[in-house]
Design a protein around this motif. Structure first.
Motif, PDB file in Angstrom:
ATOM      1  N   MET E 113       0.844  -1.213   0.000  1.00 38.82           N
ATOM      2  CA  MET E 113       0.000   0.000   0.000  1.00 38.82           C
ATOM      3  C   MET E 113       0.870   1.251   0.000  1.00 38.82           C
ATOM      4  O   MET E 113       0.603   2.206  -0.736  1.00 38.82           O
ATOM      5  CB  MET E 113      -0.870  -0.025   1.263  1.00 38.82           C
ATOM      6  N   ALA E 114       1.895   1.237   0.837  1.00 40.45           N
ATOM      7  CA  ALA E 114       2.786   2.405   0.919  1.00 40.45           C
ATOM      8  C   ALA E 114       3.498   2.616  -0.417  1.00 40.45           C
ATOM      9  O   ALA E 114       3.601   3.750  -0.905  1.00 40.45           O
ATOM     10  CB  ALA E 114       3.792   2.213   2.041  1.00 40.45           C
ATOM     11  N   ALA E 115       3.977   1.533  -1.012  1.00 39.09           N
ATOM     12  CA  ALA E 115       4.667   1.659  -2.299  1.00 39.09           C
ATOM     13  C   ALA E 115       3.733   2.266  -3.339  1.00 39.09           C
ATOM     14  O   ALA E 115       4.139   3.094  -4.160  1.00 39.09           O
ATOM     15  CB  ALA E 115       5.171   0.293  -2.766  1.00 39.09           C
ATOM     16  N   GLN E 116       2.468   1.854  -3.284  1.00 41.82           N
ATOM     17  CA  GLN E 116       1.505   2.387  -4.255  1.00 41.82           C
ATOM     18  C   GLN E 116       1.255   3.881  -4.038  1.00 41.82           C
ATOM     19  O   GLN E 116       1.325   4.668  -4.979  1.00 41.82           O
ATOM     20  CB  GLN E 116       0.185   1.627  -4.157  1.00 41.82           C
ATOM     21  N   THR E 117       0.967   4.267  -2.806  1.00 44.78           N
ATOM     22  CA  THR E 117       0.668   5.690  -2.589  1.00 44.78           C
ATOM     23  C   THR E 117       1.930   6.539  -2.761  1.00 44.78           C
ATOM     24  O   THR E 117       1.829   7.682  -3.223  1.00 44.78           O
ATOM     25  CB  THR E 117      -0.007   5.940  -1.221  1.00 44.78           C
ATOM     26  N   ASN E 118       3.100   6.010  -2.407  1.00 44.89           N
ATOM     27  CA  ASN E 118       4.352   6.727  -2.706  1.00 44.89           C
ATOM     28  C   ASN E 118       4.415   7.057  -4.201  1.00 44.89           C
ATOM     29  O   ASN E 118       4.735   8.188  -4.600  1.00 44.89           O
ATOM     30  CB  ASN E 118       5.581   5.881  -2.354  1.00 44.89           C
ATOM     31  N   ALA E 119       4.124   6.076  -5.022  1.00 41.27           N
ATOM     32  CA  ALA E 119       4.197   6.268  -6.476  1.00 41.27           C
ATOM     33  C   ALA E 119       3.120   7.240  -6.959  1.00 41.27           C
ATOM     34  O   ALA E 119       3.384   8.102  -7.807  1.00 41.27           O
ATOM     35  CB  ALA E 119       4.059   4.921  -7.193  1.00 41.27           C
ATOM     36  N   LEU E 120       1.917   7.126  -6.417  1.00 41.26           N
ATOM     37  CA  LEU E 120       0.840   8.046  -6.825  1.00 41.26           C
ATOM     38  C   LEU E 120       1.222   9.485  -6.472  1.00 41.26           C
ATOM     39  O   LEU E 120       1.055  10.413  -7.269  1.00 41.26           O
ATOM     40  CB  LEU E 120      -0.483   7.665  -6.135  1.00 41.26           C
ATOM     41  N   VAL E 121       1.733   9.671  -5.265  1.00 40.31           N
ATOM     42  CA  VAL E 121       2.126  11.006  -4.808  1.00 40.31           C
ATOM     43  C   VAL E 121       3.226  11.577  -5.714  1.00 40.31           C
ATOM     44  O   VAL E 121       3.199  12.754  -6.080  1.00 40.31           O
ATOM     45  CB  VAL E 121       2.614  10.949  -3.344  1.00 40.31           C
ATOM     46  N   THR E 122       4.188  10.733  -6.069  1.00 38.40           N
ATOM     47  CA  THR E 122       5.302  11.214  -6.892  1.00 38.40           C
ATOM     48  C   THR E 122       4.826  11.535  -8.309  1.00 38.40           C
ATOM     49  O   THR E 122       5.227  12.542  -8.902  1.00 38.40           O
ATOM     50  CB  THR E 122       6.439  10.174  -6.924  1.00 38.40           C
ATOM     51  N   ALA E 123       3.957  10.694  -8.858  1.00 40.55           N
ATOM     52  CA  ALA E 123       3.438  10.956 -10.200  1.00 40.55           C
ATOM     53  C   ALA E 123       2.609  12.241 -10.221  1.00 40.55           C
ATOM     54  O   ALA E 123       2.631  12.985 -11.202  1.00 40.55           O
ATOM     55  CB  ALA E 123       2.596   9.777 -10.683  1.00 40.55           C
ATOM     56  N   LEU E 124       1.899  12.490  -9.126  1.00 39.60           N
ATOM     57  CA  LEU E 124       1.034  13.676  -9.062  1.00 39.60           C
ATOM     58  C   LEU E 124       1.768  14.875  -8.467  1.00 39.60           C
ATOM     59  O   LEU E 124       1.257  15.990  -8.487  1.00 39.60           O
ATOM     60  CB  LEU E 124      -0.226  13.356  -8.239  1.00 39.60           C
ATOM     61  N   GLN E 125       2.980  14.628  -7.934  1.00 41.59           N
ATOM     62  CA  GLN E 125       3.789  15.701  -7.333  1.00 41.59           C
ATOM     63  C   GLN E 125       2.969  16.512  -6.320  1.00 41.59           C
ATOM     64  O   GLN E 125       2.958  17.758  -6.352  1.00 41.59           O
ATOM     65  CB  GLN E 125       4.360  16.618  -8.422  1.00 41.59           C
TER      66      GLN E 125
END
Lengths: 136, 136, 136, 136, 136, 136
Positions: E113-125
């Motif tokens: 879950m953390a890996a997923q939201t980390n990636a979403l946050v980074t993609a959305l900056q």
């Protein structure tokens, strides 16, 4: 096992563009050995040529950093990026260029130390000091 | 902004264990400047002492790799790990230890080249050559 | 070797929640093959169901990006994250969805190029241009 | 703030090798805008030329993947590598090449899904299925 | 295969500094087993001692987090860093300290879950909310 | 600045699917505050719902790991993945769930230690001990 087949010397010989790069790798390294990386990349002759020429310009040609230092940096990046193949191949290359066991141990210690402080800084979200912001 | 407050000199002076490390950093570096990393880490005096002593043993004490080479490796790892603070602080440290603009440019080129071949190798899942498996 | 046992079809059949997901994977993919990822994840039936349903919504259901493009993106992320299993499984999936050797080579070249410029940007700490800051 | 100064147009004009690359970037993109990445890289004219020519060959020249798909892959890698600048610049580039809001949302969802399953696979250390090991 | 040889007990016994650390590992863990990590690191007795003493201070000594929680955190970091050896060794350590299968499954789900939201946050900056910027 | 606009409460209210998730976040957290992550993700109502429901199942619902331990793991992963936003938001969440300064310092020390040994293991390419290969 690779996601593409590794090209044999016979297959490489079929495409002059691939053969030319393999010849140049051999001539530059003064060795008949072509490692698997180039055999995997050879399916894309343009990428093979581009990658080899960039690598030669950065890692082989004259430059302000000496050949062993370049390999140490390469190992450091490859370790941080978790590339097992690259750690193996560039550790072998560094040894071939004279890296001693003591230098290897020192390199490994620096890599570990940097990884640790990188993580501490990120966990603490330390802001960059003004003193570090004076660009070259 | 950090996830912890950065300790001022006044706050550091309250805890002798912290003060002792700050004193040693200043004496070792022959500078009054204590950068934010240590001010953030100082909330945990044991970690502060442990980290500083390891860093001093690896980056400052005599060893088989010279001080500038050590900083180049540190920058390489910090870049691959995406630690902005660490890239800034160790680029400044490397310059203070004599890194020229040409050496910096060469370092950056090696880091980029390694990152690229790391990615190519991983995408192609290249198996390690037998020749690289002869350990030290 | 996995850090958990891989569930066999017989073990999966014991738990109706697991069996239901395995059935849906088989029906959706029109294949009897259940790859190891699902067999490892099946120890947590809720995670199995949640992950499969998310994957189906994102990778299988109708959407603005076509199925092959989705797999190329998946390979790119998996490569950058250094997940060997995922690179293998999604490269196989992309081929099954029609990826040609030339497309694969192009994908690999883009992944390598991006990794390189990512590293160059981080080493140089390039600030974001104003022109890029106009959000959607 | 960058670890090097960003070259202005006036400074770029002093070095013909830099000016030639800036001219080609402007001609290729049909825009006067030169983004900060190239201005930071320009301190190393050979790296500037090599990087631009590789980028042009991979991202601009004719090839088996269309221009928008290439940008989506670039964003995916840049996100996984945590390069903020690169996410911004290539998201802008993808929009300029026609990426819709729905396509962007789909891309982001795939990136998140891949990151999640990458992590699950690594935590579970799932072994690669035999079926995935048949190389191209 | 490692990039250095793994020291046998006989080789370790030759160097009192190495032997002392091996003895302390065995006494601390109440087990004769010395895992490969220490046998690889033992080529650098100073690094061996420094690393073991830091690990003992952080993972074994009394502290505000209980031993099992420490191992869960170690597995989480090792997974995100893609260290297969570390995932295996610390999953085994967590089990030895009482981690149940349900706790392991929960841990794995959180990591994913953390890996997923980390990636979403980074993609959305996503910019950090003001509310999160109140440091401890 | 994000690569998408952050939805205001007024904009969220226009789409019942978004409003429903925002309502559930507020009810679940017993707070009117909706952080930027959800406002950025809300452009994709299906992703918003899927992500929130997964997060709720893993981070909020009853489970074998307590709420604070879950946040510590989340911080650990977010740090290793270099997600600044996530480190800030989950450090704040951990504090709200009772994390003391000493626990935070211990967490940070473990994250740093793990990052260091992960790097050492990768640089040395340590093979997994047989003893660790007995799956659950």
């Amino acid at each position: 096992m690779a996601t593409v087949r590794l090209l044999s010397d016979e297959e490489a010989a079929v495409n002059p563009a691939v053969q030319a790069v393999f010849d140049d790798i051999r001539a530059t390294r003064k060795s008949d050995f072509i490692n698997n990386f180039w055999r995997a990349l050879a399916h894309d002759p343009a990428a093979l040529k581009r990658t080899w020429e960039s690598l030669k310009a950065i890692m082989v040609a004259e430059g302000p950093l000496d050949p062993l230092t370049r390999e140490l940096i390469y190992i450091a990046v490859s370790t941080a990026n978790g590339c097992s193949y690259c750690v193996h191949s560039h550790t072998a290359a560094a040894r071939a260029k004279g890296m001693t066991d003591d230098q290897h141990a020192h390199l490994v210690a620096i890599i570990g130390m940097a990884a640790q402080t990188n993580a501490l800084v990120t966990a603490l979200q330390v802001p960059v000091d003004e003193a570090f912001l004076v660009a070259g």
